[in-house]
Scaffold this active site. Structure first.
Site, PDB file in Angstrom:
ATOM      1  N   HIS A   1      -9.988  -3.803   2.296  1.00 39.47           N
ATOM      2  CA  HIS A   1     -10.644  -3.004   3.326  1.00 39.47           C
ATOM      3  C   HIS A   1     -11.893  -3.690   3.902  1.00 39.47           C
ATOM      4  CE1 HIS A   1     -10.890   0.670   5.535  1.00 39.47           C
ATOM      5  NE2 HIS A   1     -12.075   1.005   5.064  1.00 39.47           N
TER       6      HIS A   1
ATOM      7  N   SER B   1     -12.898   1.454   9.656  1.00 39.20           N
ATOM      8  CA  SER B   1     -12.520   2.480   8.684  1.00 39.20           C
ATOM      9  C   SER B   1     -12.508   3.850   9.370  1.00 39.20           C
ATOM     10  CB  SER B   1     -13.471   2.450   7.489  1.00 39.20           C
ATOM     11  OG  SER B   1     -12.962   3.244   6.422  1.00 39.20           O
TER      12      SER B   1
ATOM     13  N   ASP C   1      -5.039  -4.163   2.178  1.00 34.05           N
ATOM     14  CA  ASP C   1      -5.978  -3.040   2.113  1.00 34.05           C
ATOM     15  C   ASP C   1      -5.436  -1.967   1.171  1.00 34.05           C
ATOM     16  OD1 ASP C   1      -7.747  -0.947   2.603  1.00 34.05           O
ATOM     17  OD2 ASP C   1      -7.950  -1.423   4.729  1.00 34.05           O
TER      18      ASP C   1
END
Length: 843
Positions: A814, A704, A781
């Site tokens: 994610h 991330s 995502d």
């Protein structure tokens, strides 16, 4: 070899192979008379063949020797070799940390959450009642009476219209006579779901169906009504009448959200599925109305949801990217008695209409306050809405003073009580005092001047933990001892600045606590650095513990969890040691030392006398106001890397991270990825200079924001210190990420075009100077869109960069967990860096 065999005195270059040279020599021999050739030439040829064989054997042996003996001169090595340690046991025979024992929960502590029950009596009458699951029954227990038990519901299933329904969640009504039951739950985004809801009446032992496809349901404080949201409209359900009695809103649609957040508010603002708040006595409902009409849509294809489908399923979400249209929001208040709503008109207090409402809290039976900021979160205004008078008033205006206003949910209501010297209703908030976040008290509600409760070069974490209404004690968690620890303290409203310890600061610790409603009892949780435990403490007792563990105030009634099994496991295994440090990374632009928090995990059987031996595995997140370096207990991927690959694991919280004051974190404003990368590189240079470190095997991994930081660090470093990088689900251009998060730290692209250009991952040829890097992303995502990685890959193609690997996870969000992806992503990371340390990617 060709040059060595070419002894000619001219300057010509012989490009022939050794075989060609040997044939020419044979041709020259052929000029000798034939009778001499048959005797002498045969012997010569035999000698040459034998000599050639010997030379080849010597060369082959030399190559083997070079490969097996590791040279101390790193620059002279063409094929650096690394031997991994024994994966099963240490030198002294202890078991090692591995994927198998991490994944089976060997090192996972058992923790227990309890739902404290509200009550209106004082601390003396507080029995510490809470609800929990026990033996498949939902029961009320008491911390002060171990034998007390009131079963509210037996079993985790029930029958409805001949169907067996599995209970996913239960919330008891305030009077404990009824239960709100959630079932048939379907996940939406990170926090939100859609489900069927029922009410269980304990007196009649009956289940009543409220409805299906409900996104939120909340008890009224009157214990009779339930507000629920269906199709983005708010309804009221009466448990007495067993039916829906009111429709509060009627404009709900795919564009208008009532009482529930849209995607960006769920992810970045409220961090929950709730945008609805009952008043203390249930007379009013405050709710957020969100208009997404002007927000652009982002469409995500899903490829493997249905095995038989030959076309992808296309799902669109309203996703405001940086600088694009935000949802328009306002706070409404609905009167249960009048059955009417009115708006707070929060946007009229800002120049633009795309302001953010970041927190809502009732501060009395008729008053609700809302924290509202501009979209870049530079300016914060606190508004008070009077539900009775239907008026809105600005009570405070706060500037970020060069930083930003982080979204928080820390405001705490303090009711008036003349007996305890609280003449007016008030609330406790968090404000920066000399650059550090501290508790401040506002009373009355519309006061513009605060009473500073705490101050110093440390920070209060997450606001008020609890308030003792009888003693005026304000309990809070802070970094007063160290920014890498969390201890519990209290301060009194009538003695601001005088801070008292509740937990033992003579020992390292990371503590959290939840409290009974009178704050007499607390569940104290120690999360590290030793094996976690939980205990129930009576803060109202005059007795003190004979043996101090955790708390220095109050009497320990009993341990809820000791994790004895985990303690036994830690005796059998040799968990790699973790050492916390403060690193000096050099001087900043002002000539001041850059001091950052870090920790290192040393591999088993570590020997600092070895030369040029150990790889270094950096893990980074590094996002604004975040923290990774904290003294919690945990055994996971980092420990696996240290144990199985024999690498030194390093985590550095560089500039921009949290809990070290506003100046330290706000430095990154409008310039993400710069200082953070500098600090990772400086740390890599520091470790690369150590004699026992192999500086050719320094790698960086992040997910991330950490994935973004990995790429930005490789870009800035150009292969000088970090030879390998692993980036998972990275942002690669902040124009592609959501507006609320990004603009908090970068302003809008229209205001900060140069900053956005600097902060994106752009110079891919510099990244390509590393030996090799790995990119992984989930196609589903909804947070950091796969678009980020695709644009990055396109840049790699355009710039002829090829020294990388890619792994894509179909339909994973994610977290990368769909269809066994979470196992694969870590297996892939492990095996990839294992090959890197072996030198495979040098070829």
């Amino acid at each position: 070899m060709v040059v060595a065999l070419n002894n000619s005195n001219d300057n010509s270059t012989d490009e022939r192979t050794p075989l060609d040279v040997q044939n020419n020599e044979v041709e020259d021999i052929e000029r000798i008379p034939e009778d001499h050739f048959k005797s002498e030439s045969r012997q010569l040829i035999d000698r040459l063949i034998k000599l050639g064989v010997v030379v080849l054997l010597l060369l082959w042996g030399s190559l083997l020797l070079i490969k097996t003996i590791k040279s101390n001169d790193k620059e002279s090595r063409d094929f650096p070799q690394y031997v991994f340690p024994n994966p099963n046991v240490t030198v002294d025979g202890k078991l090692k940390v591995a994927f198998s024992n991490v994944r089976n929960g060997t090192f996972k502590p058992e923790m227990h959450n309890i739902q404290w029950l509200e009550h209106t009596t004082g601390a003396k009458e507080d029995k510490g009642l809470y609800v929990t699951w026990k033996d498949d029954s939902y029961v009320i227990k008491s911390v002060s009476d171990k034998h007390y038990e009131n079963v509210l519901l037996k079993g985790k299933t029930f029958i409805e219209d001949g169907h067996n329904m599995t209970i996913d969640n239960i919330v008891a009504s305030p009077d404990l006579k009824k239960l709100l039951i959630k079932t048939n739950t379907v996940k939406n985004w990170r926090h939100s779901t859609m489900a069927s809801y029922f009410v269980y009446d304990k007196s009649s032992l009956t289940f009543s169906h409220i409805g299906d496809h409900i996104t939120l349901a909340e008890w009224s404080p009157n214990a009779m009504d339930i507000a629920y949201i269906q199709d983005n409209d708010i309804f009221l359900y009466s448990t007495g009448k067993k039916q829906t009695t009111e429709q509060v809103t009627s404009d709900g649609s795919s564009q208008i959200f009532n009482g529930r957040p849209d995607w960006v508010y769920e992810e970045e603002v409220f961090e929950s599925d709730k945008a609805l708040w009952w008043s203390p006595d249930g007379s009013y409902i405050a709710f957020l109305k969100t208009d997404e009409t002007d927000v652009n849509e982002f469409t995500i294809p899903y490829y493997v949801q249905e095995e038989s489908s030959i076309y992808p399923e296309m799902r669109s979400i309203k996703y405001p990217k940086s600088g694009q249209s935000n949802p328009l929001v306002d706070l409404y208040v609905y009167s249960i008695n009048d059955k009417t709503s009115f708006p707070g008109h929060t946007s009229k207090y800002f120049q633009d209409s795309d302001n953010l409402i970041t927190e809502v809290i009732w501060v009395g039976k008729d008053s609700v306050i809302a924290k509202v900021s501009d979209r870049s979160q530079d300016l914060l205004k606190v508004l008070e809405i009077d539900a009775n008078k239907r008026t809105t008033e600005v009570t405070r205006i706060e500037s970020s003073q060069g930083g930003w206003w982080e979204v928080t949910h820390d405001t705490f209501y303090i009711p008036r009580n003349q007996k305890y010297d609280r003449a007016e209703n008030g609330y406790i908030d968090i404000l920066p005092i000399n650059g550090f976040n501290h508790l401040v008290y506002f009373s009355p509600i519309n006061s513009t001047k605060s009473l500073i409760l705490t101050k110093g070069n440390w920070e209060v974490v997450n606001g008020v933990a609890a308030f003792d209404y009888d003693t005026n004690r304000v309990y809070f968690i802070s970094t007063k001892k160290s920014s890498t620890e969390r201890h519990l303290y209290y301060v009194k409203l009538d003695r601001p600045g005088v801070v008292h310890k509740v937990t033992d600061t003579s020992e390292d610790g990371v503590f959290s606590a939840t409290f009974s409603s009178s704050a007499r009892f607390m569940l104290l949780t120690c999360s590290g650095p030793k094996v976690p435990y939980q205990k129930i403490v009576d803060l109202g007792s005059s007795q003190k513990d004979k043996h101090i563990e955790g708390n220095v105030l109050g009497e320990t009634l009993y341990y809820l969890k000791k994790n004895e099994k985990l303690i036994e496991s830690t005796e059998l295994y040799k968990i790699p040691s973790k050492k916390f440090n403060e690193l000096n990374l050099g001087k900043d632009a002002n000539g001041d030392d850059i001091i950052v928090n870090s920790f290192e995990i040393l591999p088993n059987d570590f020997d600092r006398n070895l030369k040029n031996h150990y790889p270094v595995f950096f893990y980074a997140y590094g996002g604004p106001n975040s923290q990774q370096v904290i003294k919690t207990f945990g055994v996971g991927f980092n420990e696996i890397i240290a144990s199985q690959l024999g690498a030194i694991v390093v985590v550095v919280d560089g500039r921009g991270t949290g809990f070290k004051g506003r100046e330290f974190r706000s430095l990154v404003r409008d310039n993400l990825g710069d200082y953070e990368a500098q600090d990772q590189i400086a740390a890599a240079a520091y470790y690369g200079s150590k004699s026992y470190v192999d500086s050719e095997k320094i790698s960086l991994f992040g997910w991330s924001y950490g994935g973004y930081l990995t790429l930005k660090t490789l870009e800035r470093d150009g292969g000088k210190h970090f030879k390998y990088g692993m980036s998972v689900a990275p942002v690669t251009d902040w124009r592609l990420y959501d507006s609320v998060y990004t603009e908090r730290y970068m302003h809008t692209p229209q205001e900060n075009e140069e900053g956005y250009d600097r902060s994106k991952v752009d110079n891919v040829t510099s990244i390509g100077q590393a030996q090799r890097f790995l990119l992984m992303h989930g196609t589903g995502d909804d947070n950091v869109h796969f678009q980020n990685s695709l644009k990055f890959l396109d840049k790699l193609n355009l710039n002829n960069v090829e020294n990388y690997d890619v792994h894509v996870f179909p339909d994973s969000d994610h977290s990368i967990s769909y269809h066994n992806a979470n196992k694969i992503v870590y297996d892939k990371l492990f095996n990839w860096i294992k090959h890197a340390y072996l030198g495979v990617y040098l070829l």
